[in-house]
Every structure is written in C-alpha cells, then in structure tokens.
Scaffold this motif. Structure first.
Motif, PDB file in Angstrom:
ATOM      1  N   LEU A 266      93.315   8.493  34.948  1.00 59.97           N
ATOM      2  CA  LEU A 266      94.617   9.068  35.279  1.00 59.97           C
ATOM      3  C   LEU A 266      94.917  10.335  34.485  1.00 59.97           C
ATOM      4  O   LEU A 266      95.770  11.132  34.892  1.00 59.97           O
ATOM      5  N   ALA A 267      94.213  10.546  33.384  1.00 63.09           N
ATOM      6  CA  ALA A 267      94.393  11.788  32.627  1.00 63.09           C
ATOM      7  C   ALA A 267      94.008  13.009  33.437  1.00 63.09           C
ATOM      8  O   ALA A 267      94.458  14.131  33.140  1.00 63.09           O
ATOM      9  N   THR A 268      93.198  12.832  34.474  1.00 68.88           N
ATOM     10  CA  THR A 268      92.795  13.983  35.291  1.00 68.88           C
ATOM     11  C   THR A 268      93.980  14.630  35.998  1.00 68.88           C
ATOM     12  O   THR A 268      93.894  15.786  36.430  1.00 68.88           O
ATOM     13  N   LEU A 269      95.097  13.902  36.122  1.00 69.79           N
ATOM     14  CA  LEU A 269      96.272  14.465  36.782  1.00 69.79           C
ATOM     15  C   LEU A 269      97.020  15.453  35.900  1.00 69.79           C
ATOM     16  O   LEU A 269      97.876  16.190  36.377  1.00 69.79           O
ATOM     17  N   SER A 270      96.720  15.469  34.597  1.00 65.98           N
ATOM     18  CA  SER A 270      97.523  16.254  33.653  1.00 65.98           C
ATOM     19  C   SER A 270      96.925  17.613  33.298  1.00 65.98           C
ATOM     20  O   SER A 270      97.541  18.376  32.557  1.00 65.98           O
ATOM     21  N   HIS A 271      95.745  17.911  33.837  1.00 63.19           N
ATOM     22  CA  HIS A 271      95.122  19.190  33.471  1.00 63.19           C
ATOM     23  C   HIS A 271      94.240  19.704  34.608  1.00 63.19           C
ATOM     24  O   HIS A 271      93.787  18.951  35.467  1.00 63.19           O
ATOM     25  N   ASP A 272      94.009  20.998  34.602  1.00 61.82           N
ATOM     26  CA  ASP A 272      93.100  21.664  35.564  1.00 61.82           C
ATOM     27  C   ASP A 272      93.351  21.273  37.025  1.00 61.82           C
ATOM     28  O   ASP A 272      92.416  20.868  37.704  1.00 61.82           O
ATOM     29  N   PRO A 273      94.495  21.455  37.586  1.00 62.21           N
ATOM     30  CA  PRO A 273      95.702  22.032  37.006  1.00 62.21           C
ATOM     31  C   PRO A 273      96.597  20.947  36.403  1.00 62.21           C
ATOM     32  O   PRO A 273      96.470  19.771  36.746  1.00 62.21           O
ATOM     33  N   PRO A 274      97.525  21.349  35.538  1.00 60.31           N
ATOM     34  CA  PRO A 274      98.549  20.396  35.126  1.00 60.31           C
ATOM     35  C   PRO A 274      99.430  20.038  36.330  1.00 60.31           C
ATOM     36  O   PRO A 274      99.439  20.771  37.331  1.00 60.31           O
ATOM     37  N   LEU A 275     100.128  18.955  36.244  1.00 60.24           N
ATOM     38  CA  LEU A 275     100.967  18.485  37.354  1.00 60.24           C
ATOM     39  C   LEU A 275     100.139  18.317  38.619  1.00 60.24           C
ATOM     40  O   LEU A 275     100.532  18.708  39.719  1.00 60.24           O
TER      41      LEU A 275
END
Length: 399
Positions: A266-275
């Motif tokens: 789920l951390a993939t949702l917070s970067h590259d791009p954020p949001l």
C-alpha cells in the motif's frame, strides 16, 4: 400506488425493468415494514449489508456520537480521524499477518479498482486473472473482471487484459504466468450461484501465484464479517492473500469499503506519484464509527459461530423439504444457495416467497440459484417463519 411510488418510477433511474417496488417506512431487526403496514422478513440482509439487522442500538449510538463531534472535515488520509484510525486498527487485529495496513474507500467496487491499481504498480505488470461466474462490481475495471460475458459485452472495450479461467479447476491455473499482476477470487462466488471452492483449489491458487510472482486478491465484500461462519472466509482455507477487499457489512449499514495489505504494497500509493489513489468521502467518519461498533458487536456476541450453526440448520431444513424442483442446496455459514432445475422455477419461487412476507433473491450470474443471506442476529422464530414461507412457495410453484 402512492405519490412517492409515482415519483419513484418518474424521477429515479431504474436498474431493472421490474423493480420490487416495496415502499419501506421503517426497519427493525430482521424485518422491513412497508407503507401499507405489511411486514417483510429481510432474508438477504440488504444484500449482506445489514449483518446486525436493522437499527442496532449500539451502531445507532456510535453514529449519533460521531455526528455530534464532526462529519466530513477533509479528504481521506490527510487528517487524523479517530473513527478511521480505530477501525483500521481493529481490522488489522482481526486479519492474519502480514496484512497490516488499511485503505478506506466508499464501496466495494472502488476498493476493487484501488486493488487493481496497487497490483499493477507494485508488480510492474499489466494482466489480471478472474474466474467464470465472478462478480466484483460494476465500475469499468471491476466489470472487466466479471465472469458473465453478457454483463460485459454491452459496454464495449473494457480495461484489461483480463483472462477468465474456470472456477475451482486446479488444472487451469497453469495459465497464471509472469505477465499477470494479480489474480482476484471470491472465496465463495455469491452472484455465481453460491459456489464454494475446494480447499485444494484455493491453496493451489496461492502456490501458483507465488511461483508466478502474481498477487492474490481475495474479494471478501460479501463473505466478510461473519457471513460464512468465520470473521473472514479466508480462514476456511488456511491461505493468506496479498490483498483483502471488504465492503457491505463493513460499514454497519453505512457506505464503506476497504482493502488491506502489507505495508510495502500500500505504500506504493504514496509516491511516484504521491496521492496515487485518493477519495474524498472514503472512510467517512460516520461510516467508520458505525463500522467499528458493528465489528465489535460481531466479535463480542459470537456471531460468527452463530452464523455457522444457523446456516447449517437452514441448509438441513431446505434439504429435508425434498422438493423435486430443487437440484441442490449448498451453503457456508449464512450464505446459502438453492439451485433450481431452471431459472423460471427460481423466479417464481422468489415471487411466491415475497407474497408470503419473506425477501429472497436470485443471483446475477446464475439465475436458477436463489441466495439466502439473513442477518447474523436472526432468531429461531424468524428462521421458522422463513422456512414455512419457502415450503408453501414450493407448493405453489409445483401446481
């Protein structure tokens, strides 16, 4: 027809050519009360939403208490909202490790969409696998997963690529390869006719996903929160998926969906791009407060175990009717399917049961199967009422 009924047909978009059209005045426990005073036993729990029945006092108090504090204050994920945080914490306590982080949405279909995005971003792959008979919602991505071609085709080219495999067939799993981002499966196919897979199939699916490097997504939108006799249906199979999708009963009667996975997923949702996936109303404070109260009641009152026992009673009593119109009865906890020899019998049975004050329905992808999913708190008297109504309905349709 009342004036409200006229407005219903004139101004509200219809989802079928022949809606049930009951004008509901109030609901309490397992029962709905129509405007004409007639009472109906809700033997489908609002399609699995009202697990505790209608108007549970603890859920209503949780909603009222949260409403006195605040309603919407910011898009989900930006502020620290107590009901959101505490519900996420409770869900993580109830799920097996390494499922440890929750993302809230408005609905099951939105949670499915988010899960598909997460799987693609985490794996760097494009393909998905779903199963014949599957139902995962009606947004474009979720619809692409549907196992009923007749539901997909009117809407043209859908997101993909999606490969559909036979359900509960271990031999077909070889098709899962290094192009697949995720495989999505219902631990019980509700709209597919209450089809319950063999434990060996689910375990082989987990093994195949591991070998192919594909993520395994469990759609527990209907099967979660005690419906199958366990808090989550995954407990029946001894398998931990990479992502679990939840909704329906999650919100205690209010709109709420969620997915739960490992931190790094789920951390993939917070970067590259954020949001990378945001929602304005997902995890609404009212819904989360209601959901937390509901989950706590389910656990405290042993409603999973009660669902297992009551479900077995319902199956046993249906089989004992020895109705020649019925080809099979199957169930897991309090999700039960009555398979008729043809769809016309199923549809007539639904109508005849409604006339006798009990609400049941057939399934989208197997319209010869009638699904039962009563509230988890249903009383033995209410079960007796439903069984009597269904027995009389069977007598009527065989005339």
């Amino acid at each position: 027809m009342t004036q409200l009924g006229d407005y219903f047909h004139q101004n509200l978009a219809q989802t079928s050519d022949s809606p049930i059209g009951l004008e509901i005045s109030r609901a309490e426990g397992s029962w709905l009360v129509a405007a004409d005073g007639r009472r109906y036993l809700d033997f489908i729990a609002g399609i699995g939403v009202s697990a505790l029945g209608h108007g549970n006092a603890e859920v209503l108090e949780a909603i009222a208490a949260q409403a006195r504090r605040h309603l919407h204050v910011m898009v989900y994920g930006e502020y620290v909202i107590e009901s959101q945080v505490m519900l996420a914490r409770r869900l993580v306590e109830l799920l097996p490790r390494p499922l440890e982080r929750v993302y809230f949405t408005n609905s099951g279909a939105e949670a499915i969409e988010c899960a598909l995005k997460v799987a693609r971003k985490f794996t760097g792959r494009a393909g998905f696998v779903a199963f014949d008979g599957a139902y995962h919602g009606d947004t474009m991505g979720a619809l692409a997963l549907a196992g009923n071609r007749a539901m997909r085709e009117p809407f043209g080219a859908l997101p993909g690529p999606v490969t559909h495999l036979p359900f509960d067939d271990v031999r077909a799993l070889d098709k899962i390869d290094s192009t697949i981002a995720a495989v999505i499966v219902e631990p019980v196919q509700a709209e597919g006719g209450v089809r319950i897979p063999e434990t060996g199939f689910i375990r082989a699916l987990r093994e195949r996903c591991d070998r192919a490097g594909a993520m395994l997504i469990f759609d527990e939108v209907l099967t979660g929160f005690g419906r199958t006799g366990k808090m989550f249906a995954l407990e029946h199979f001894g398998v931990v998926p990479d992502i679990v999708v939840m909704a329906k009963a999650l919100g205690g009667g209010l709109p709420l969906g969620a997915l739960c996975s490992r931190n790094e997923v789920l951390a993939t949702l917070s970067h590259d791009p954020p949001l990378g996936h945001i929602t304005t109303f997902g995890g609404h404070p009212l819904s989360c407060a209601a959901g937390l109260a509901s989950v706590n009641v389910i656990v405290r009152d042993g409603l999973c175990e009660r669902a297992a026992t009551t479900g077995k009673t319902i199956v046993r009593r249906l089989i004992a009717m020895r109705a020649p119109e019925i080809a099979a009865v199957r169930g897991l906890g309090m999700i039960v399917g009555i398979e008729f020899h043809d769809a016309s019998l199923a549809h007539r049975f639904v109508a005849a049961t409604l006339v006798r004050g009990v609400i049941v329905n057939w399934t989208l992808n197997a319209d010869n199967v009638v699904r039962l999913a009563p509230v988890l708190t249903i009383t033995s008297d209410d079960v007796n009422f439903a069984m009597s109504a269904m027995d009389k309905a069977l007598d009527e349709i065989r005339r």
